[in-house]
Enzyme design. Structure first.
Site, PDB file in Angstrom:
ATOM      1  N   CYS A 119       0.675  -1.077   0.004  1.00 18.13           N
ATOM      2  CA  CYS A 119       0.053  -0.014   0.109  1.00 18.13           C
ATOM      3  C   CYS A 119       0.804   1.431   0.095  1.00 18.13           C
ATOM      4  O   CYS A 119       1.606   1.450   1.016  1.00 18.13           O
ATOM      5  CB  CYS A 119      -0.993  -0.024   1.068  1.00 18.13           C
ATOM      6  SG  CYS A 119      -1.715   1.535   1.537  1.00 18.13           S
TER       7      CYS A 119
ATOM      8  N   HIS B  20      -3.945   0.991   8.035  1.00 14.18           N
ATOM      9  CA  HIS B  20      -4.523   0.484   6.837  1.00 14.18           C
ATOM     10  C   HIS B  20      -5.726  -0.334   7.173  1.00 14.18           C
ATOM     11  O   HIS B  20      -6.706  -0.031   6.095  1.00 14.18           O
ATOM     12  CB  HIS B  20      -3.516  -0.356   6.152  1.00 14.18           C
ATOM     13  CG  HIS B  20      -3.843  -1.079   4.853  1.00 14.18           C
ATOM     14  ND1 HIS B  20      -3.762  -0.401   3.630  1.00 14.18           N
ATOM     15  CD2 HIS B  20      -4.605  -2.196   4.751  1.00 14.18           C
ATOM     16  CE1 HIS B  20      -4.264  -1.129   2.992  1.00 14.18           C
ATOM     17  NE2 HIS B  20      -4.808  -2.137   3.315  1.00 14.18           N
TER      18      HIS B  20
ATOM     19  N   CYS C 289       0.454   3.730   3.368  1.00 17.67           N
ATOM     20  CA  CYS C 289       0.962   3.120   4.686  1.00 17.67           C
ATOM     21  C   CYS C 289       2.286   3.889   5.049  1.00 17.67           C
ATOM     22  O   CYS C 289       2.962   4.086   4.051  1.00 17.67           O
ATOM     23  CB  CYS C 289       1.098   1.554   4.727  1.00 17.67           C
ATOM     24  SG  CYS C 289      -0.433   0.795   4.859  1.00 17.67           S
TER      25      CYS C 289
ATOM     26  N   GLN D 101      -9.736  12.577  -1.099  1.00 22.28           N
ATOM     27  CA  GLN D 101      -8.794  13.511  -2.148  1.00 22.28           C
ATOM     28  C   GLN D 101      -9.183  14.826  -1.879  1.00 22.28           C
ATOM     29  O   GLN D 101     -10.570  15.048  -1.333  1.00 22.28           O
ATOM     30  CB  GLN D 101      -9.086  12.868  -3.451  1.00 22.28           C
ATOM     31  CG  GLN D 101      -8.456  11.420  -3.429  1.00 22.28           C
ATOM     32  CD  GLN D 101      -8.561  10.975  -4.960  1.00 22.28           C
ATOM     33  OE1 GLN D 101      -8.044  11.874  -5.764  1.00 22.28           O
ATOM     34  NE2 GLN D 101      -9.386   9.796  -5.190  1.00 22.28           N
TER      35      GLN D 101
ATOM     36  N   ASN E 135     -13.861   8.471  -1.497  1.00 28.52           N
ATOM     37  CA  ASN E 135     -14.581   7.384  -2.175  1.00 28.52           C
ATOM     38  C   ASN E 135     -14.381   6.218  -0.841  1.00 28.52           C
ATOM     39  O   ASN E 135     -13.141   5.900  -0.908  1.00 28.52           O
ATOM     40  CB  ASN E 135     -14.306   7.124  -3.537  1.00 28.52           C
ATOM     41  CG  ASN E 135     -14.537   8.330  -4.427  1.00 28.52           C
ATOM     42  OD1 ASN E 135     -15.446   9.097  -4.204  1.00 28.52           O
ATOM     43  ND2 ASN E 135     -13.521   8.513  -5.340  1.00 28.52           N
TER      44      ASN E 135
ATOM     45  N   HIS F  27      -8.699   7.018   3.200  1.00 24.27           N
ATOM     46  CA  HIS F  27      -8.008   8.162   2.670  1.00 24.27           C
ATOM     47  C   HIS F  27      -9.195   8.836   1.701  1.00 24.27           C
ATOM     48  O   HIS F  27     -10.311   8.391   1.283  1.00 24.27           O
ATOM     49  CB  HIS F  27      -6.837   7.863   1.736  1.00 24.27           C
ATOM     50  CG  HIS F  27      -7.128   7.378   0.486  1.00 24.27           C
ATOM     51  ND1 HIS F  27      -7.689   6.164   0.345  1.00 24.27           N
ATOM     52  CD2 HIS F  27      -7.389   7.833  -0.863  1.00 24.27           C
ATOM     53  CE1 HIS F  27      -7.967   5.978  -1.101  1.00 24.27           C
ATOM     54  NE2 HIS F  27      -7.711   7.046  -1.675  1.00 24.27           N
TER      55      HIS F  27
ATOM     56  N   HIS G 140      -6.727   1.804   1.719  1.00 30.46           N
ATOM     57  CA  HIS G 140      -6.360   2.601   2.951  1.00 30.46           C
ATOM     58  C   HIS G 140      -7.394   3.825   3.200  1.00 30.46           C
ATOM     59  O   HIS G 140      -7.568   4.201   2.006  1.00 30.46           O
ATOM     60  CB  HIS G 140      -4.858   3.099   2.682  1.00 30.46           C
ATOM     61  CG  HIS G 140      -4.283   3.625   3.903  1.00 30.46           C
ATOM     62  ND1 HIS G 140      -3.131   2.878   4.634  1.00 30.46           N
ATOM     63  CD2 HIS G 140      -4.460   4.796   4.536  1.00 30.46           C
ATOM     64  CE1 HIS G 140      -2.878   3.565   5.525  1.00 30.46           C
ATOM     65  NE2 HIS G 140      -3.551   4.852   5.757  1.00 30.46           N
TER      66      HIS G 140
END
Length: 355
Positions: A70, A132, A73, A187, A172, A185, A183
């Site tokens: 990933c 994660h 991470c 944007q 998303n 997250h 992971h």
């Protein structure tokens, strides 16, 4: 909160947001990376009065890597990721595969009536946690507050860029939505134009001359009560009467503000408890992590800021266990949504979830 700015090996900016003021962020990116790609191009559609971004370099972006590869991470002694530190609270960095960028390249000519410009702007990744296997719904209210501070910081800074007209923070979640990294997250897109959906909202608000349209809709929903999911002193979460998605929730602050930086300290503190409850109720509907998109609607940078009303829309394409809502002919071709779930039923089901 401590804010630390550094750069990755290819020159992209990375910013740590830490709860502790004594956090030390001196790890360096040891990778050998190619230079970031130039900006995409945007093409104007004169029929729909919209800009479309063409970003062919994104075809090579990372797609569903195994957890031990990933890129979000923390780095380890044997593997370097996008985050050089061995651990972190919240991190924001420039996307390696941006849809919009300040790094302008050459433009190819395009025949026809289409105007072509550089896709100027910026795209950033926001990592909510170093864990994660976590999720936004698993964050503590204090971590949500730190994420909110990061969103406010980035909205203010990106809004100051000369080519940026609107800043969009979003998350998303779930392969059903189309995520390419598991992971936790989100944007941030800093667009070189005001988006079509925002322009449509503000056009409606401009025609509503007796008060503020968003405030009046919120007041009517709170008075009716049947579609309110959860609320506190500063925030209200509702299923809108015209929900387009099977499960769709809008979160409004009680006070009209244009964007995240305009929220007061009390409003920022109060956001986490309401939003976390909304996400946990979504996850509790069918007994598995609900796929969703969470989208912040902020005022444009330069126009109609008095008409706008900051709010967050969270919606899922999951209509039942094992069943997704797809955007088929009516939705994709005509933009006419057909919802299989009554909004009143959706709100009731969400309220009935045992937490």
């Amino acid at each position: 909160m401590k804010r630390t700015v550094t750069h990755l090996a290819d020159g992209r900016e990375l910013i740590y947001f830490d709860d502790r003021d004594d956090a030390v962020r001196d790890a360096r990116d040891r990778r050998e990376l190619p230079p970031p790609p130039p900006a995409s191009e945007i093409r104007y559609d004169p029929i729909l009065d919209e800009w479309v971004a063409i970003a062919a370099h994104r075809q090579t972006r990372t797609f569903l890597p195994p957890s031990d590869e990933c890129p979000l991470c923390p780095s380890t002694p044997t593997r370097s990721s996008e985050i050089p530190a061995a651990d972190y609270d919240v991190v924001v960095f420039e996307n390696r595969f941006p849809s919009f960028s300040h790094r302008a390249g050459d433009l190819e000519s395009v025949s026809g009536l289409t105007e072509v410009r550089h896709g100027c702007g910026r795209c950033e990744v926001v990592c909510f946690t170093s864990d994660h296997n976590s999720s936004f719904a698993s964050l503590t209210p204090s971590r949500v507050r730190l994420v909110l501070e990061a969103w406010a910081d980035r909205t203010a800074e990106l809004s100051a860029l000369p080519d940026v007209e609107q800043v969009f923070c979003f998350e998303n979640r779930g392969e059903a939505i189309g995520v390419t990294l598991h992971h936790p997250h989100g944007q941030i897109y800093a667009y070189p134009f005001v988006t079509p959906r925002t322009r449509m909202m503000l056009s409606s608000a401009r025609r509503h001359t007796d008060g503020n349209l968003f405030a009046d809709v919120l007041a009517a929903e709170r008075a009716a009560g049947e579609r309110v999911v959860v609320e506190n002193e500063h925030w209200t979460a509702i299923v809108p009467a015209t929900a387009r998605w099977p499960y769709e929730i809008h979160l409004y602050p009680r006070r009209q503000v244009p964007d995240i930086p305009a929220l007061s300290s009390a409003e920022r503190d109060a956001f986490g408890p309401v939003y976390l409850e909304v996400l946990r109720r979504l996850d509790g509907l069918f007994g598995f992590p609900m796929p969703y998109i969470a989208a912040w609607y902020q005022a444009p940078v330069r126009v109609d800021r008095d008409l706008a009303y900051l709010h967050l829309q969270v919606f899922s394409s999951q209509r039942a266990p094992g069943k997704l809502k797809y955007l088929a002919g009516s939705e994709s071709a005509m933009g006419v949504f057909i919802n299989d779930v009554r909004p009143e039923q959706a709100a009731q089901r969400l309220r009935e979830v045992a937490l």
